[in-house]
Scaffold this motif. Structure first.
Motif, PDB file in Angstrom:
ATOM      1  N   ASP A  19       0.739  -1.180  -0.014  1.00  0.00           N
ATOM      2  CA  ASP A  19      -0.076  -0.053  -0.061  1.00  0.00           C
ATOM      3  C   ASP A  19       0.865   1.310   0.009  1.00  0.00           C
ATOM      4  O   ASP A  19       0.406   2.355   0.322  1.00  0.00           O
ATOM      5  CB  ASP A  19      -0.996  -0.149   1.051  1.00  0.00           C
ATOM      6  CG  ASP A  19      -0.277  -0.258   2.520  1.00  0.00           C
ATOM      7  OD1 ASP A  19       0.914  -0.322   2.479  1.00  0.00           O
ATOM      8  OD2 ASP A  19      -0.907  -0.329   3.560  1.00  0.00           O
ATOM      9  N   ASN A  20       2.176   1.140  -0.472  1.00  0.00           N
ATOM     10  CA  ASN A  20       3.129   2.218  -0.538  1.00  0.00           C
ATOM     11  C   ASN A  20       3.398   2.891   0.859  1.00  0.00           C
ATOM     12  O   ASN A  20       3.519   4.182   0.923  1.00  0.00           O
ATOM     13  CB  ASN A  20       2.529   3.051  -1.534  1.00  0.00           C
ATOM     14  CG  ASN A  20       3.757   4.055  -2.074  1.00  0.00           C
ATOM     15  OD1 ASN A  20       4.748   3.613  -2.162  1.00  0.00           O
ATOM     16  ND2 ASN A  20       3.607   5.163  -2.545  1.00  0.00           N
ATOM     17  N   LYS A  21       3.137   2.118   1.721  1.00  0.00           N
ATOM     18  CA  LYS A  21       3.724   2.948   3.292  1.00  0.00           C
ATOM     19  C   LYS A  21       4.927   2.332   3.627  1.00  0.00           C
ATOM     20  O   LYS A  21       5.272   1.264   3.415  1.00  0.00           O
ATOM     21  CB  LYS A  21       2.533   2.421   4.228  1.00  0.00           C
ATOM     22  CG  LYS A  21       1.253   3.078   4.177  1.00  0.00           C
ATOM     23  CD  LYS A  21       0.175   2.836   5.180  1.00  0.00           C
ATOM     24  CE  LYS A  21      -1.090   3.562   4.837  1.00  0.00           C
ATOM     25  NZ  LYS A  21      -1.867   2.822   5.909  1.00  0.00           N
ATOM     26  N   ILE A  22       5.764   3.216   4.143  1.00  0.00           N
ATOM     27  CA  ILE A  22       6.881   2.616   5.230  1.00  0.00           C
ATOM     28  C   ILE A  22       6.707   1.436   5.829  1.00  0.00           C
ATOM     29  O   ILE A  22       5.349   1.392   6.830  1.00  0.00           O
ATOM     30  CB  ILE A  22       7.479   3.661   5.866  1.00  0.00           C
ATOM     31  CG1 ILE A  22       8.086   4.858   4.910  1.00  0.00           C
ATOM     32  CG2 ILE A  22       8.743   3.031   6.838  1.00  0.00           C
ATOM     33  CD1 ILE A  22       8.668   6.040   5.701  1.00  0.00           C
ATOM     34  N   VAL A  23       7.090   0.367   5.715  1.00  0.00           N
ATOM     35  CA  VAL A  23       6.696  -0.911   6.710  1.00  0.00           C
ATOM     36  C   VAL A  23       7.816  -1.078   7.887  1.00  0.00           C
ATOM     37  O   VAL A  23       8.884  -0.874   7.889  1.00  0.00           O
ATOM     38  CB  VAL A  23       7.224  -2.191   5.735  1.00  0.00           C
ATOM     39  CG1 VAL A  23       6.755  -3.428   6.598  1.00  0.00           C
ATOM     40  CG2 VAL A  23       6.401  -2.153   4.352  1.00  0.00           C
ATOM     41  N   GLY A  30      14.092  -4.614  21.747  1.00  0.00           N
ATOM     42  CA  GLY A  30      15.028  -3.750  21.366  1.00  0.00           C
ATOM     43  C   GLY A  30      15.556  -3.340  20.100  1.00  0.00           C
ATOM     44  O   GLY A  30      16.433  -2.421  19.855  1.00  0.00           O
ATOM     45  N   GLN A  31      14.780  -3.935  19.075  1.00  0.00           N
ATOM     46  CA  GLN A  31      15.239  -3.494  17.660  1.00  0.00           C
ATOM     47  C   GLN A  31      13.995  -3.449  16.909  1.00  0.00           C
ATOM     48  O   GLN A  31      12.915  -4.204  16.812  1.00  0.00           O
ATOM     49  CB  GLN A  31      16.119  -4.738  17.094  1.00  0.00           C
ATOM     50  CG  GLN A  31      16.482  -4.221  15.830  1.00  0.00           C
ATOM     51  CD  GLN A  31      17.651  -4.927  15.286  1.00  0.00           C
ATOM     52  OE1 GLN A  31      18.326  -5.613  15.742  1.00  0.00           O
ATOM     53  NE2 GLN A  31      17.723  -4.819  13.908  1.00  0.00           N
ATOM     54  N   ILE A  32      13.975  -2.276  15.855  1.00  0.00           N
ATOM     55  CA  ILE A  32      12.800  -2.507  14.870  1.00  0.00           C
ATOM     56  C   ILE A  32      13.366  -2.180  13.628  1.00  0.00           C
ATOM     57  O   ILE A  32      14.422  -1.498  13.511  1.00  0.00           O
ATOM     58  CB  ILE A  32      11.855  -1.102  15.341  1.00  0.00           C
ATOM     59  CG1 ILE A  32      11.206  -1.397  16.734  1.00  0.00           C
ATOM     60  CG2 ILE A  32      11.112  -0.750  14.165  1.00  0.00           C
ATOM     61  CD1 ILE A  32      10.328  -0.341  17.064  1.00  0.00           C
ATOM     62  N   ASP A  33      12.999  -2.761  12.788  1.00  0.00           N
ATOM     63  CA  ASP A  33      13.211  -2.711  11.322  1.00  0.00           C
ATOM     64  C   ASP A  33      12.380  -1.953  10.489  1.00  0.00           C
ATOM     65  O   ASP A  33      11.016  -2.117  10.712  1.00  0.00           O
ATOM     66  CB  ASP A  33      13.418  -3.893  10.551  1.00  0.00           C
ATOM     67  CG  ASP A  33      14.536  -4.666  10.953  1.00  0.00           C
ATOM     68  OD1 ASP A  33      15.712  -4.301  11.687  1.00  0.00           O
ATOM     69  OD2 ASP A  33      14.826  -5.955  10.364  1.00  0.00           O
ATOM     70  N   VAL A  34      12.706  -0.752   9.721  1.00  0.00           N
ATOM     71  CA  VAL A  34      11.786  -0.093   8.999  1.00  0.00           C
ATOM     72  C   VAL A  34      12.397  -0.342   7.482  1.00  0.00           C
ATOM     73  O   VAL A  34      13.682   0.050   7.244  1.00  0.00           O
ATOM     74  CB  VAL A  34      12.350   1.606   9.450  1.00  0.00           C
ATOM     75  CG1 VAL A  34      11.522   2.436   8.763  1.00  0.00           C
ATOM     76  CG2 VAL A  34      11.993   1.532  11.158  1.00  0.00           C
ATOM     77  N   HIS A  35      11.418  -0.507   6.746  1.00  0.00           N
ATOM     78  CA  HIS A  35      11.907  -0.841   5.449  1.00  0.00           C
ATOM     79  C   HIS A  35      11.259   0.419   4.485  1.00  0.00           C
ATOM     80  O   HIS A  35       9.990   0.528   4.446  1.00  0.00           O
ATOM     81  CB  HIS A  35      11.185  -2.194   4.825  1.00  0.00           C
ATOM     82  CG  HIS A  35      11.562  -3.071   5.613  1.00  0.00           C
ATOM     83  ND1 HIS A  35      12.794  -4.033   5.121  1.00  0.00           N
ATOM     84  CD2 HIS A  35      11.144  -3.754   6.742  1.00  0.00           C
ATOM     85  CE1 HIS A  35      13.093  -5.043   6.092  1.00  0.00           C
ATOM     86  NE2 HIS A  35      12.056  -4.853   6.887  1.00  0.00           N
ATOM     87  N   LEU A  36      12.153   1.116   3.930  1.00  0.00           N
ATOM     88  CA  LEU A  36      11.875   2.294   3.109  1.00  0.00           C
ATOM     89  C   LEU A  36      11.530   2.136   1.554  1.00  0.00           C
ATOM     90  O   LEU A  36      11.070   2.840   1.059  1.00  0.00           O
ATOM     91  CB  LEU A  36      13.085   3.318   3.064  1.00  0.00           C
ATOM     92  CG  LEU A  36      13.437   3.537   4.673  1.00  0.00           C
ATOM     93  CD1 LEU A  36      14.925   4.277   4.675  1.00  0.00           C
ATOM     94  CD2 LEU A  36      12.557   4.193   5.482  1.00  0.00           C
ATOM     95  N   GLY A  37      11.863   0.970   1.170  1.00  0.00           N
ATOM     96  CA  GLY A  37      11.689   0.758  -0.305  1.00  0.00           C
ATOM     97  C   GLY A  37      12.704   1.082  -1.125  1.00  0.00           C
ATOM     98  O   GLY A  37      14.060   1.074  -0.747  1.00  0.00           O
ATOM     99  N   ARG A 137       7.665   5.915  -1.024  1.00  0.00           N
ATOM    100  CA  ARG A 137       6.677   5.472  -0.050  1.00  0.00           C
ATOM    101  C   ARG A 137       6.175   6.853   0.853  1.00  0.00           C
ATOM    102  O   ARG A 137       7.088   7.716   0.864  1.00  0.00           O
ATOM    103  CB  ARG A 137       7.206   4.308   0.872  1.00  0.00           C
ATOM    104  CG  ARG A 137       7.407   3.134   0.171  1.00  0.00           C
ATOM    105  CD  ARG A 137       7.682   1.984   1.107  1.00  0.00           C
ATOM    106  NE  ARG A 137       7.955   0.956   0.325  1.00  0.00           N
ATOM    107  CZ  ARG A 137       8.110  -0.361   0.860  1.00  0.00           C
ATOM    108  NH1 ARG A 137       8.229  -0.516   2.172  1.00  0.00           N
ATOM    109  NH2 ARG A 137       8.193  -1.388   0.058  1.00  0.00           N
ATOM    110  N   THR A 138       4.975   6.688   1.245  1.00  0.00           N
ATOM    111  CA  THR A 138       4.376   7.694   2.084  1.00  0.00           C
ATOM    112  C   THR A 138       5.195   7.877   3.325  1.00  0.00           C
ATOM    113  O   THR A 138       5.782   7.175   3.908  1.00  0.00           O
ATOM    114  CB  THR A 138       2.973   7.241   2.465  1.00  0.00           C
ATOM    115  OG1 THR A 138       2.194   6.867   1.213  1.00  0.00           O
ATOM    116  CG2 THR A 138       2.268   8.359   3.417  1.00  0.00           C
ATOM    117  N   GLY A 139       5.530   9.346   3.468  1.00  0.00           N
ATOM    118  CA  GLY A 139       6.390   9.666   4.420  1.00  0.00           C
ATOM    119  C   GLY A 139       7.698   9.882   4.163  1.00  0.00           C
ATOM    120  O   GLY A 139       8.654  10.346   5.032  1.00  0.00           O
ATOM    121  N   ILE A 140       8.165   9.697   2.801  1.00  0.00           N
ATOM    122  CA  ILE A 140       9.584   9.811   2.499  1.00  0.00           C
ATOM    123  C   ILE A 140       9.484  11.177   1.277  1.00  0.00           C
ATOM    124  O   ILE A 140       8.805  10.867   0.340  1.00  0.00           O
ATOM    125  CB  ILE A 140      10.256   8.666   1.713  1.00  0.00           C
ATOM    126  CG1 ILE A 140      10.201   7.573   2.730  1.00  0.00           C
ATOM    127  CG2 ILE A 140      11.678   8.835   1.197  1.00  0.00           C
ATOM    128  CD1 ILE A 140      10.477   6.300   2.113  1.00  0.00           C
TER     129      ILE A 140
END
Length: 171
Positions: A19-23, A30-37, A137-140
């Protein structure tokens, strides 16, 4: 033969990243992965997203202190804004796509000085020169392109340095 109209039909896409959002994917504690595309090489971006955030709780006390940025300065990726929302933390990060292919950078925050750092790893696929323009993606938001020296300038500088070294050796 009768002319038939041909139509292309795409099924409704679903699942992470469709849906074109940052995943945002929580990993181990203690860790989060953020996928930017996909991003473009030598471009600078502002990236905005929110992560779930609870108040800092220690055995000694509850703390309403704001989150603290713990990272040492990284010229390629750093938090420029941190905002507390109702049950989340909104981050604004400046990110430079400085190399092609897979790019992984991380930032860290803690809930208070006694807290354990939360590592936020940003993952992007970086397209090189003449490899296309990615749909962000949305937010970038693309905020600029780094000025890259022309190939002739780079070769000229290397040649000057080489000649300078030879002249010093002759002395």
């Amino acid at each position: 033969m009768a002319d038939k109209e041909h139509h292309v039909h795409f099924s409704g896409a679903s699942g992470p990243g469709k849906d074109n959002k940052i995943v945002i994917q929580p990993q181990r504690h203690g860790q989060i992965d953020v996928h930017l595309g996909f991003l473009q090489l030598h471009h600078r971006y502002h990236i905005e997203f929110s992560i779930p955030w609870d108040l800092c709780i220690h055995n000694e006390r509850n703390s309403n202190e704001p989150a603290i940025i713990t990272e040492c300065h990284n010229p390629y990726c750093h938090i420029i804004e941190l905002t507390h929302e109702k049950e989340s933390l909104k981050l604004k990060i400046e990110f430079l796509a400085y190399k092609e292919k897979i790019l992984k950078e991380e930032v860290q925050i803690i809930c208070c000085k006694a807290g354990i750092p939360l590592i936020i790893q940003l993952n992007a696929r970086v397209l090189g020169k003449d490899k296309g323009t990615p749909l962000l993606r949305t937010g970038i938001h693309n905020i600029g392109l780094l000025k890259q020296p022309k190939e002739d300038e780079v070769l000229g500088t290397k040649l000057k340095a080489s000649l300078s070294m030879r002249n010093q050796e002759d002395l």
